[in-house]
Motif scaffolding. Structure first.
Motif, PDB file in Angstrom:
ATOM      1  N   THR A 130      67.390  30.070  51.093  1.00  0.00           N
ATOM      2  CA  THR A 130      66.556  29.954  52.293  1.00  0.00           C
ATOM      3  C   THR A 130      65.209  30.635  52.067  1.00  0.00           C
ATOM      4  N   ILE A 131      65.245  31.787  51.404  1.00  0.00           N
ATOM      5  CA  ILE A 131      64.022  32.501  51.016  1.00  0.00           C
ATOM      6  C   ILE A 131      63.791  32.234  49.535  1.00  0.00           C
ATOM      7  N   ASP A 132      62.590  31.801  49.197  1.00  0.00           N
ATOM      8  CA  ASP A 132      62.314  31.313  47.848  1.00  0.00           C
ATOM      9  C   ASP A 132      61.784  32.376  46.897  1.00  0.00           C
ATOM     10  N   ALA A 133      60.999  33.316  47.410  1.00  0.00           N
ATOM     11  CA  ALA A 133      60.261  34.208  46.518  1.00  0.00           C
ATOM     12  C   ALA A 133      60.256  35.634  47.050  1.00  0.00           C
ATOM     13  N   VAL A 134      60.015  36.569  46.136  1.00  0.00           N
ATOM     14  CA  VAL A 134      59.864  37.985  46.479  1.00  0.00           C
ATOM     15  C   VAL A 134      58.436  38.398  46.138  1.00  0.00           C
ATOM     16  N   VAL A 135      57.790  39.105  47.061  1.00  0.00           N
ATOM     17  CA  VAL A 135      56.385  39.500  46.887  1.00  0.00           C
ATOM     18  C   VAL A 135      56.232  41.005  47.081  1.00  0.00           C
ATOM     19  N   SER A 136      55.068  41.510  46.710  1.00  0.00           N
ATOM     20  CA  SER A 136      54.787  42.941  46.881  1.00  0.00           C
ATOM     21  C   SER A 136      54.171  43.259  48.231  1.00  0.00           C
ATOM     22  N   GLN A 137      53.445  42.297  48.807  1.00  0.00           N
ATOM     23  CA  GLN A 137      52.574  42.562  49.957  1.00  0.00           C
ATOM     24  C   GLN A 137      51.694  43.787  49.644  1.00  0.00           C
ATOM     25  N   HIS A 138      51.175  43.813  48.435  1.00  0.00           N
ATOM     26  CA  HIS A 138      50.341  44.920  47.947  1.00  0.00           C
ATOM     27  C   HIS A 138      49.143  45.105  48.862  1.00  0.00           C
ATOM     28  N   THR A 139      49.073  46.276  49.515  1.00  0.00           N
ATOM     29  CA  THR A 139      48.020  46.553  50.497  1.00  0.00           C
ATOM     30  C   THR A 139      47.454  47.944  50.240  1.00  0.00           C
ATOM     31  N   PRO A 140      46.443  48.065  49.398  1.00  0.00           N
ATOM     32  CA  PRO A 140      45.903  49.381  49.036  1.00  0.00           C
ATOM     33  C   PRO A 140      44.998  49.971  50.119  1.00  0.00           C
ATOM     34  N   HIS A 141      45.074  51.293  50.280  1.00  0.00           N
ATOM     35  CA  HIS A 141      44.218  52.005  51.227  1.00  0.00           C
ATOM     36  C   HIS A 141      43.751  53.328  50.627  1.00  0.00           C
ATOM     37  N   GLU A 142      42.537  53.732  50.987  1.00  0.00           N
ATOM     38  CA  GLU A 142      42.052  55.052  50.626  1.00  0.00           C
ATOM     39  C   GLU A 142      42.883  56.118  51.346  1.00  0.00           C
ATOM     40  N   ILE A 143      42.835  57.333  50.834  1.00  0.00           N
ATOM     41  CA  ILE A 143      43.675  58.411  51.341  1.00  0.00           C
ATOM     42  C   ILE A 143      43.453  58.679  52.827  1.00  0.00           C
ATOM     43  N   GLU A 144      42.208  58.515  53.303  1.00  0.00           N
ATOM     44  CA  GLU A 144      41.909  58.829  54.704  1.00  0.00           C
ATOM     45  C   GLU A 144      42.519  57.831  55.684  1.00  0.00           C
TER      46      GLU A 144
END
Length: 423
Positions: free
Chosen positions: A298-312
């Motif tokens: 039913t679910i085809d793929a696995v992703v990171s949802q990579h969402t980078p942020h600065e420390i603040e």
């Protein structure tokens, strides 16, 4: 690049060599010979005994900050993080400034990524400026290299806009990617609605916020006869709806973020903002449904949802912290630890390397002689600790620093380049 890989166990459902322990000789970026006991002088030798080799992995939900938000992540650091995580290709969400909403931005990203080991494939916006009002010039972006269309982490609230987008994209074979959330129901809540949110005294996002939009978009895909992909599904109800839609023969696909397979909302009891993601971490029943969805297709793929942020943006009170995890470097260990008793190794490789490319209509690399070398070498049993100093991403907003992980990508090969990661 001339390379001899010794004694690797091949994992590729599409290869006649699948399951065999063999050597691979690569010359000028092409696999010229596969067999036992290959010897060649004057080439670099990589001993892969006890390790696996598969087609190069692809992550189809990644955010860099380039253009405009390079202090979060630029193409160089993003590609370094992808390679360290075992990925030879990434599809970039349009969450930039300006967004990837015209052929100019698409061409900029393509040009910035030229010459990299990692193939960088931009996803154009559905709406102009990601404002959810007017359809973007999707066809023009396709001509410039866009592989799909999404407003990234901004869900399309206007049903009419979504319907017209599906119709427009289907005219030239384009793919719409839906991030399913009803913003009016989710409102300003910060975590999953359930016992933990009640315990912490925080307003929760109910599963309904996702499931209502999944239902709407399935109806729209059926009405328009279009193909549709759901990204980062997180609830049992969403999985059930997608499964039913596929049984009806609709062109529906879906992916799940690796952290949603391992973490439930109880980890938020410590108010660590690095666990703050969207969709929010759900409960154990949802996690089981997600794993079952991967197992049954039913679910085809696995992703990171990579969402980078600065420390603040992260080292602040939980209520005001930004959503997201830098996930490119930890996708495989999270998948391996959460699903090693649920999925076969072939199925894991399928979700990481084959299915993402099939969904996006891209050529799928295969391990065969005279094919381009697009490969990932990895180990499922290697235990290691993620340290901040070893993270290749420019941002360090991950809750897994200092945590012991199991499973690691050790090398990637693509575009006549070879990169080994730190053990």
């Amino acid at each position: 690049m001339n390379l001899l890989i010794k004694s690797a166990t091949i994992v590729d459902p599409n290869s006649t060599f699948n399951g065999q322990v063999l050597d691979l000789l690569i010359e000028k970026g092409v696999v010229v010979k596969i067999g036992k006991g290959i010897e060649k002088s004057g080439v670099e030798v990589y001993d892969a005994a006890g390790q696996y080799i598969s087609p190069g992995w692809m992550d189809m939900n990644v955010t860099f900050g380039d253009p405009g938000l390079e202090t979060k992540e630029d193409v160089d650091t993003g590609c370094a993080a992808a390679a360290a995580g075992g990925f030879t290709a990434v599809a970039l969400m349009p969450n930039t400034n300006p967004p990837l909403h015209s052929k100019s931005e698409i061409e900029y990203v393509k040009n910035r990524a030229k010459g990299k080991l990692v193939d960088v494939l931009p996803i154009g916006t559905i709406s102009q400026k990601r404002e959810g009002k007017d359809i973007s010039e999707m066809f023009d972006m396709t001509q410039s290299g866009a592989v799909a269309f999404s407003d990234g982490n901004k869900p399309i609230q206007d049903a009419g806009l979504m319907m017209r987008s599906l119709q427009y994209a289907s005219a030239f074979g384009g793919l719409i990617i839906s991030y399913a959330e009803d913003a009016a129901i989710a409102d300003k809540a910060k975590m999953n609605e359930g016992p933990t949110s009640t315990l912490l005294g925080m307003k929760g996002i109910p599963n309904l916020a996702e499931e209502l939009m999944v239902a709407r978009d399935i109806y729209l895909a059926e009405y328009t006869g279009s193909k549709l992909h759901f990204t980062t599904v997180s609830t049992a109800g969403a999985v059930s709806q997608i499964k039913a839609a596929r049984k009806k023969g609709l062109q529906i696909t879906a992916d799940v973020a690796a952290h949603h397979l391992l973490l439930d909302d109880s980890v938020l009891e410590g108010f660590d903002s690095n666990f703050k993601v969207k969709p929010p971490l759900r409960d154990k029943k949802d996690i089981k449904a997600l794993k079952d969805g991967l197992k049954d297709g039913t679910i085809d793929a696995v992703v990171s949802q990579h969402t980078p942020h600065e420390i603040e943006f992260k080292e602040v009170e939980f209520e005001v912290a930004s959503y997201g995890i830098t996930g490119l470097e930890t996708v495989f260990p999270l998948l391996n630890m959460s699903c090693e008793k649920v999925l076969s190794l072939e199925k894991m490789v399928y979700t990481l390397a084959i299915s993402p490319r099939e969904i996006l209509g891209l050529e799928v690399p295969a391990i065969s002689e005279q094919s381009k070398a697009n490969l990932t070498i990895f180990d499922t049993d290697h235990e290691w600790t993620l340290s901040e100093s070893n993270i290749k991403s420019r941002s360090k907003n991950t809750p897994f620093i200092g945590k012991q992980l199991k499973g690691k990508a050790f090398a990637v090969i693509n575009n006549n380049q070879f990169i080994k990661s730190i053990a």
